[in-house]
Design an enzyme around this catalytic site. Structure first.
Site, PDB file in Angstrom:
ATOM      1  N   HIS A   1     -40.808-125.513   3.617  1.00  0.00           N
ATOM      2  CA  HIS A   1     -39.549-124.769   3.576  1.00  0.00           C
ATOM      3  C   HIS A   1     -38.698-125.148   2.364  1.00  0.00           C
ATOM      4  O   HIS A   1     -38.022-124.300   1.796  1.00  0.00           O
ATOM      5  CB  HIS A   1     -38.780-125.044   4.875  1.00  0.00           C
ATOM      6  CG  HIS A   1     -37.580-124.190   5.095  1.00  0.00           C
ATOM      7  ND1 HIS A   1     -37.651-122.823   5.275  1.00  0.00           N
ATOM      8  CD2 HIS A   1     -36.263-124.508   5.177  1.00  0.00           C
ATOM      9  CE1 HIS A   1     -36.440-122.337   5.465  1.00  0.00           C
ATOM     10  NE2 HIS A   1     -35.574-123.337   5.401  1.00  0.00           N
TER      11      HIS A   1
ATOM     12  N   SER B   1     -33.314-119.397   3.624  1.00  0.00           N
ATOM     13  CA  SER B   1     -33.232-119.860   5.007  1.00  0.00           C
ATOM     14  C   SER B   1     -32.145-119.051   5.733  1.00  0.00           C
ATOM     15  O   SER B   1     -32.252-117.832   5.805  1.00  0.00           O
ATOM     16  CB  SER B   1     -32.966-121.368   5.040  1.00  0.00           C
ATOM     17  OG  SER B   1     -33.215-121.901   6.305  1.00  0.00           O
TER      18      SER B   1
END
Length: 666
Positions: free
Chosen positions: A640, A526
């Site tokens: 994610h 991320s």
């Protein structure tokens, strides 16, 4: 006898504790325990019960389903919880189970997703948040042919229409419902085609409900315009409570019902600010007061781990209404603090050296129950007598997995940053560490960036250390836990002070006599993936990199992420790319990818809605085009958060790809 070390397969065996709740009489704690079925790759949760006096925990519900969110009735005789046991393909419903024994019975039949449940203080109703199932979905479910064919199209008319971890959002909004605890009759008490109502809490007399809502003209365009509202428990006219403009969450009534505590920030587009503790009169007769502003602390429960998400609790009032208890992320720990309602007397209550998740008290506030994790423990149930302040551990959920395992030695290090402040980092050495040897090393960079590494179990780090690597990690400027200035240092300037801090950390670690300077790797996901790609475009000091779920190009990220335009607050002076093109490109790792020479593995999840997979694809193709050694691993269906919440076989495959790449190059 050979030493036991952490393995990838331990992910099937490690279990997670959440939803710790103490009975009103302080004698029992109910909690949720999550497990993985290795044969089916499915995850199940059941309720467990442990006496506060000590004794063996016992499983309170059984079966391969998802039982969650246990909540004691005010008289302590029953527990309400959510479960999908009746139909695994449909959203969970509310169930009630007697504490003295007997079968759980289904209380609700709501056609929609239920998100929270809370008993009224008088025990007559349960308050919950519900997103009703869209009518077109219900109609499709009734028609076998349409059900088999699936969705034909999606008609979108809002900016926020998808959410990572959930998928495409329903057209229906989140509203408040009350459920009669005797009859199961459910009543929707709020409704609107645009506005959501969330995070509700009862008044002590069960007559009023406070909640958070953004009722601006366009909530998607103005996400910070949240307010507190009151509504009669049976429904009726809403009353707005006067508070400063800004984001708000988790309101809670004082014991006398005259005040409301909440968490919030004052201002628009000020995400770098600390989340503070506020109090405001329920009748708006006085201005809201920020109790924690003077202390430069951030109220949160987000110490990074790869075992799941810890629970953020509402501010909890003392019985006399003179103090409030709340969680704070500070110096690598999540600690429960207490403060007087006059803003004085701030002090830690419990949690130093670890991470506190859910916490709660008995009705007399003589006993506190809480979830507590450490670097060497994914988390257990603890209890503390409020007079002696002596904590006791009641469970050892993962003892069978971690008993006799050599995790390796962790050293905490404080060091000066280029910005003049002291930074905190940790160095994890392999289990069989020999100070006379030279070791390959891996720099791990956290996501966020407004999070913190710290005193919470990281299976990934121990796994890599068991493979023979020194694993080191730090909290550079831009994260949380070290004051507002620390967080603000990279606001609208990613890849600046954070890069300097990371390189200073690497400079320090590579001077250790046991570090092989020619075998250093870097990885992160991320925001950590952003920094990994930024690093390979700015230095060649690392011999290998693994870039995970990256942000690589802010121009294409704008509007395609589930956060869509909202990143512009943090990246480009709150301007869209068509007004600030150069800033977006300047702060994109793709702008310097042409300098990269480091062999780089790109890992991305195909259903990542936070950092769409095209972000990783750009990095992979650019490196291929440049002739830099690179490969890409794509995980289907995963959102994610694969490293924390993904399917276990895919989590294991991810670890093997990471270690395999570093084995090859380091």
């Amino acid at each position: 006898m050979p030493q036991k070390t952490i393995t990838d397969q331990d992910l099937y065996r490690l279990q997670q504790v959440v939803d710790v709740r103490l009975s009103p009489d302080g004698k029992f704690i109910i909690y949720t325990q999550r497990r993985v079925d290795a044969k089916t790759e499915k995850k199940y949760t059941n309720l467990w019960l442990v006496p506060t006096a000590g004794g063996k925990p016992r499983q309170f519900t059984r079966g391969n389903q998802a039982d969650s969110s246990p909540r004691w009735s005010p008289d302590g005789r029953e527990i309400a919880f959510l479960s999908n046991r009746a139909d695994k393909d449909k959203p969970a419903q509310v169930y009630i189970i007697p504490i003295e024994g007997g079968e759980a019975y289904q209380l609700t039949e709501i056609e929609g997703s239920i998100f929270s449940i809370n008993w009224s203080p008088d025990g007559k109703f349960i308050l919950c948040e519900v997103i009703k199932t869209d009518q077109e979905v219900l109609e499709r479910e009734k028609d076998e042919r349409k059900k088999k064919l699936g969705v034909v199209s999606r008609h979108v008319n809002r900016m926020f229409y998808k959410l990572d971890g959930f998928g495409y959002l329903a057209k229906e909004r989140k509203h408040l419902w009350i459920i009669n605890t005797k009859t199961g009759k459910a009543k929707q008490i709020t409704d609107h085609p645009i506005f959501d109502e969330s995070q509700p809490a009862w008044s002590p007399d069960s007559r009023m409900i406070v909640f958070v809502s953004n009722r601006s003209e366009d909530p998607d365009r103005n996400p910070d315009l949240e307010d507190l509202y009151l509504i009669p428990a049976g429904g009726g006219e809403m009353q707005k409570i006067t508070t400063p403009v800004g984001s708000k969450s988790l309101p809670s009534f004082s014991p006398d019902g005259k005040w409301i505590a909440y968490l919030g920030k004052e201002g628009i587009s000020v995400g770098y600010k600390n989340t503070s503790l506020w109090i405001v009169p329920a009748d708006s007769s006085q201005p809201a007061k920020n109790l924690t502003e003077a202390y430069d602390i951030h109220i949160s429960a987000w110490t990074i781990n790869d075992m799941g998400t810890t629970e953020m609790m509402p501010p909890t009032w003392s019985l006399d209404g003179k103090k409030i208890y709340f969680q704070v992320d500070r110096h690598g720990s999540t600690v429960v603090y207490e403060i007087g309602v006059d803003g004085k007397g701030l002090q830690p209550l419990i949690g130093e050296g670890g991470a506190v998740g859910s916490f709660c008290f008995d009705r007399r506030q003589e006993t506190m129950a809480y979830f507590y994790a450490r670097m060497d423990n994914p988390g257990d149930v603890y209890v503390m007598d409020m007079k002696s302040r002596q904590p006791r551990r009641l469970t050892e959920v993962n003892r069978a997995v971690l008993k006799d395992v050599n995790l390796g030695e962790i050293e905490e290090v404080w060091y000066p940053s280029p910005g003049g402040m002291n930074l905190q980092g940790w160095i994890l050495k392999p289990p069989d560490f020999d100070p006379n040897k030279k070791y390959p090393s891996i720099l791990e960079i956290h996501g966020g960036p407004q999070l913190q590494y710290g005193n919470f179990f990281m299976h990934e780090f121990y796994y890599l250390a068991a493979k023979g690597y020194v694993v080191y990690f730090t909290n550079p400027r831009g994260g949380r836990g070290y004051g507002e200035a620390h967080t603000k240092a990279i606001w609208n300037d990613w890849g600046s002070a954070d890069y300097d801090d990371l390189m200073a950390w690497v400079d320090l670690v590579e001077q250790k006599p046991y570090i092989d300077k020619d075998r250093m790797g870097v990885t992160g996901g991320s925001y950590g993936g952003y920094m990994t790609v930024w690093i390979i475009g700015h230095t060649h000091r690392f011999k290998a990199a693994v870039a995970q779920r990256v942000v690589s190009n802010w121009l294409s990220m704008w509007g395609s992420s589930d956060f869509n335009w909202n990143f512009q607050d943090e990246i480009a002076d709150n301007k869209p790319p068509f007004e600030h093109f150069e800033k977006y490109w300047q702060k994109s790792p793709m702008s310097t990818i042409g300098n990269a020479r480091t062999p780089t593995l790109v890992i991305h999840n195909e259903n990542d809605l936070r950092c769409p997979i095209e972000q990783g694809e750009q990095v992979f193709i650019a490196l291929k085009y440049l002739g830099v050694e690179t490969e890409m691993v794509r995980f289907p269906e995963e959102f994610h958060g694969l490293s924390r919440t993904g399917r276990t076989d895919r989590r294991i495959a991810r670890l093997n790809y990471i270690s395999g790449w570093f084995d090859k190059h380091l």
